[in-house]
Each structure stands twice: as structure tokens, then as C-alpha cells.
Motif scaffolding. Structure first.
Motif: not given
Length: 522
Positions: A90, A164, A178, A182, A187
Motif C-alpha cells: 500500500l 482494515e 479498506v 484488499a 486500497a
């Protein structure tokens, strides 16, 4: 172990054979055949991916989620590492849009605060914290995270926690959720959209990233992982995480299909924050292009209604079969009993519209669909134009047979059972939706006019002007003249009454003529 009777329908070794293989039989003193997937017994487990990890104890039901695997039940060591995998992936994606200081992992308040991502540029002091559901799922961690956010905010930092699913938001304004496990690009897109809402990011930047709909920093993320835990371990760990997420969504698709009867969920059908519809579209795209793993393709094929066709393609053939059966029924009564005429019309209209849109882009429907529609009796891709051509042909025949121009047709007149008067009125009223070629076809008809009433009025005014010029006065007789003169007298009387006190074009033209011969139009 509970009192539930063990059968093949609930036996751990039958329902979850892969999971059963990770049972540490020696330390647990029990076999997978002796356990149900919903058992409350706590036993020992081995890591399925890293044999060097220490075995751990967990309740069977927590590992299996009953009959469907749930998150938070994997190897604790892997889960902690997996969280770091998600965080790094991410971070790599967000760094393609945000000015993240990739080498910075701490900020100073009254103490040194370890943080995940820092943006300290362009007057923006932003800290992004990724809270994975496994490590941050306790009340103690929630209190610790809230306190940390408070210290940072008091020191002038804007703190956004990326929580999350199924974690709750700690701050309803600044935190964002998110999906569980993901995809990094999904995300990242959600986080960027949230920053736009907070007015911390230009909307255009978030829109550009989301439009790409693909990861932008995969190699960067892999490099970071290799640097942290080694290339081999990073590869195995990422593979394990992806398998876990795929298995979870597959089981949810099985449940969806059993309930809905198809494998085409909408984007709004979400599982723990992840869109089942988008996941299905991704699998279909991979399968059509030959990039879906063979074992996954085989598992999807076990679902009765699964197909690599898009929802539109599958919907086309289902609706086509119904439309074809209805069109081939010779008895009108039987056609009325088949799927509703309105549904059939809507489907056919949408299909024609879709093809027209594709053609404007230099594309067309698949050849199989085009060939199939040609088999439908009476099918036309442009029925309105076909009907238009047929009506114009009737008008041409009318003029040729009767010797009359179309301007002589009365409003409700019929000819050979054709409502020619209604057609004329409809064309004139719908001129704004006719194409240039259709207008040209109509204007080629003998005596055609777009404004019949206006043209007739102008013609009568001209007759009155000619009468006055010939007779020296402007008073045609209602009783003594011939039929043409009587009609002209009635027209003059009626229009003097109708246009009295008006200042529009017709009133001004009639008034100007009358004044020349000593009459007025009040």
C-alpha cells in the motif's frame, strides 16, 4: 470436543482437507477425522507455508470459521508478516501520488513515534498508519492506537488511520476503512478518495490514479520486501496471502451462487468490504486472456453457473433465447403468453442502441451475436428507418395514383387503409428528431411543406391581395360570388376576428393590406 455427531458433511478432513493437513497430530493427540469444522476444541497447528514457524494452539472453529474460512485464523507469525506485506504494498502505491518520505519511519513529539508513512512537504504534515485486522484487533491495541494519534495531532500532525475490515474507525472524520486483504491498488484508491474528502489532495490526482485500475508500484513493493525478509521468504509469503484472499472470495461466490442462482453479483455485493462483483470480473478477464491459474479455473468450473463470459454476454444469450422463442411463435395469442412484449421490446431497443454506440467508436457486436440476430424473423437493426422508408413509399404511391400533392391531404385522411394524414402530422411535429436524409426524402414529395397551416394562411392572404388588385376593393362577397370568392370572404372575416388586438406577424401583414383599401384591424 463438542457433542455434535461427526459425519462426512462436517468432518474436518472431508470439508477442509487442506486445513486438516496443517493439524499437528502429535501435539494435539487427535486426528482430523475425529474433529468437525465447528468443533470448539483447542488443538495445535503447523504453519502451512513456513515449516520453521513455531506451532500454535487455536480452537478448530476459529481456524475454519465453521463451514467457511474467515480471516484472523492463520499462523500468528505469518499474520504479523502478512500485515507488513500489505502495508508495504500500500505504501508503494500511495507513494506514486503522495510525497511520502520512504526512508522515514518516525516523527518526534514528546517522544519518538514509530509511524508507517510520513508526508512532510508543501505545508502538509500528514501521517498515514495502516492498521491490519490481526494485529490491531484487540481493545488494548485500539486504546494504544488512539493515544498515539492524539499525541501526533497535538503536535500538529494530521493523522489518517487506514483500518482494515472488520476493524471499526477510531476517528469518524479522519480514519478510513479498506477491505480485508484488499488489492493494493484498490486500497490506495480508497485512501486517496478519502484524502480528497478531507481536502488534503487534489481530486484530479485521485481520479487519475483510480482510472488506471492497476497496481503502479509492484516492483517497488517487491524490492522493499526482499530487503526486509529476503527474496525467497517474500515470494512465498506474498503467494500465501494472495491464495488466502482468493480462497475466501471463492467460497463467498459459492455461497452467493447458491442463493442467487448465478455468478454475476453487482459491485454493491460486498464481502467484508471487498466487492464480489469486481472480483468476479477480474477472474473472467484473466480466464478469457489465458492468465488464470489452471487450478483456479478448475475450481471455478465446479460452480454450475460459472462462465468466463461477461455479464452482458451471458445476459445477451439468456435474453436472446427468450426473444427468439417469442418471435418464432406463429400464434399471436401464444406470443402474448410468452415473456412480456414490453420486456422483449426493451431488450431489443437496448441491443440496437448498444450496437449503434459501438459502431460510432469503430467497433461492433461480436460476430456470433450478429449472426444470431439475423435468424430472428423480421429482425431489423433500424426498424424506425425501415418503417420510415415504407411510409414514404406509400406517400409516393398516393401522389402518383391520385395526382394530388401531399399538401392536399386532410388531417385524419386515410388512403388504402394507411393513416396518411396522421403520418404527415407526426413528421412535421417530430422534425427535430429526423435525420437530414429523412428530411430530404420528405421534402422531395410533391407539395410537401413543413408548416402546412402557415403556408395555407400565406396562400389565402396572397389570394386576398390579388382579389383587391383586380377588383379595386377588398370586400369579397359571402353570398354573391363563386365558391372561391365565398371561401376568401370567410377567411377574411374569420382572421379579422381572430387577429383583433394582436401584434404578431400575421396580424401586422393583414392589417397592412386592409389599410391600403380603407379598412382597419383594431
Amino acid at each position: 470436543m463438542g457433542t455434535t455427531r461427526i459425519t462426512d458433511a462436517n468432518r474436518l478432513s472431508i470439508v477442509k482437507p487442506g486445513l486438516a493437513e496443517t493439524l499437528n497430530v502429535d501435539k494435539s493427540a487427535v486426528t482430523a477425522d475425529s474433529l468437525t469444522v465447528a468443533s470448539n476444541r483447542k488443538v495445535w497447528w503447523n504453519c502451512p507455508d513456513f515449516p520453521e514457524h513455531e506451532p500454535w494452539k487455536a480452537v478448530v472453529n476459529n481456524r475454519t470459521g465453521g463451514f467457511r474460512k474467515r480471516y484472523g485464523t492463520g499462523c500468528p507469525t505469518c499474520r504479523l508478516r502478512q500485515t507488513s506485506v500489505q502495508e508495504l504494498r500500500l505504501k508503494a502505491e500511495l507513494s506514486t501520488v503522495l510525497a511520502i518520505d520512504v526512508d522515514r519511519d518516525a516523527v518526534h513529539t514528546a517522544r519518538v513515534e514509530r509511524v508507517d508513512m510520513v508526508v512532510d512537504a508543501d505545508e502538509l504534515r500528514l501521517v498515514l498508519e495502516f492498521d491490519g485486522s490481526y494485529f490491531h484487533g484487540t481493545e488494548q491495541s485500539a486504546r494504544r492506537d488512539s493515544a498515539k494519534s492524539q499525541r501526533l495531532r497535538e503536535d500538529g500532525w494530521t493523522v489518517v488511520r487506514i483500518r482494515e475490515v472488520p476493524l471499526d474507525l477510531l476517528d469518524q472524520t479522519y480514519d478510513v476503512r479498506v477491505s480485508f486483504l484488499a488489492e493494493p491498488e484498490a486500497a490506495a484508491a480508497d485512501v486517496l478518495d478519502h484524502l480528497v474528502v478531507l481536502r488534503l489532495l487534489d481530486p484530479a490526482a485521485a481520479e487519475r490514479y483510480r482510472a488506471l485500475d492497476a497496481p503502479q508500484a509492484e516492483e517497488t513493493a517487491r524490492q522493499w520486501l526482499r530487503e526486509r525478509i529476503g527474496e525467497r521468504a517474500a515470494r512465498r509469503l506474498e503467494y500465501s496471502a494472495q491464495n488466502d484472499a482468493w480462497d475466501f472470495m471463492f467460497e463467498e461466490l459459492v455461497a452467493y451462487e447458491a442463493n442467487a442462482g448465478d455468478c454475476y453479483p453487482t459491485d454493491e455485493a460486498c464481502v467484508d468490504g471487498r466487492s464480489l462483483g469486481r472480483w468476479c470480473r477480474k477472474q473472467r478477464g484473466l480466464q478469457r486472456t489465458g492468465r488464470l491459474r489452471a487450478d483456479r479455473a478448475e475450481r471455478l468450473a465446479t460452480i454450475a453457473t460459472w462462465s468466463s463470459q461477461t455479464a452482458y454476454e451471458a445476459g445477451f444469450w439468456a435474453s436472446y433465447d427468450q426473444y427468439l422463442r417469442r418471435a418464432n411463435l406463429p400464434d399471436p395469442g401464444e406470443r402474448e403468453k410468452s415473456p412480456s412484449r414490453r420486456d422483449a421490446t426493451v431488450w431489443a431497443t437496448n441491443l440496437r442502441r448498444r450496437r449503434a454506440e459501438l459502431i460510432t467508436r469503430g467497433d461492433d457486436l461480436p460476430g456470433g451475436q450478429l449472426e444470431a440476430m439475423e435468424k430472428v424473423a423480421g429482425w431489423s437493426w433500424d426498424p424506425y428507418q425501415d418503417a420510415q422508408d415504407a411510409k414514404v413509399e406509400v406517400m409516393q404511391q398516393f401522389c402518383a395514383v391520385t395526382g394530388r400533392p401531399v399538401s392536399s391531404i386532410k388531417q385524419r385522411e386515410e388512403w388504402n387503409s394507411h393513416p396518411v394524414g396522421v403520418w404527415l402530422n407526426s413528421w412535421r411535429a417530430r422534425r427535430n428528431v429526423l435525420s437530414a436524409s429523412q428530411e430530404a426524402e420528405l421534402e422531395a414529395l410533391p407539395g410537401w411543406t413543413w408548416d402546412q397551416r402557415g403556408d395555407q394562411w400565406t396562400s389565402m392572404l396572397q389570394q386576398l391581395e390579388d382579389f383587391a388588385a383586380t377588383r379595386g376593393h377588398i370586400q369579397p362577397s359571402l353570398t354573391l360570388g363563386d365558391e372561391q370568392e365565398k371561401a376568401l370572404a370567410r377567411w377574411k372575416r374569420n382572421n379579422k376576428n381572430r387577429l383583433r388586438g394582436r401584434r404578431d406577424d400575421k396580424a401586422l401583414r393583414l392589417r397592412a393590406l386592409l389599410v391600403q383599401y380603407g379598412e382597419t384591424l383594431p
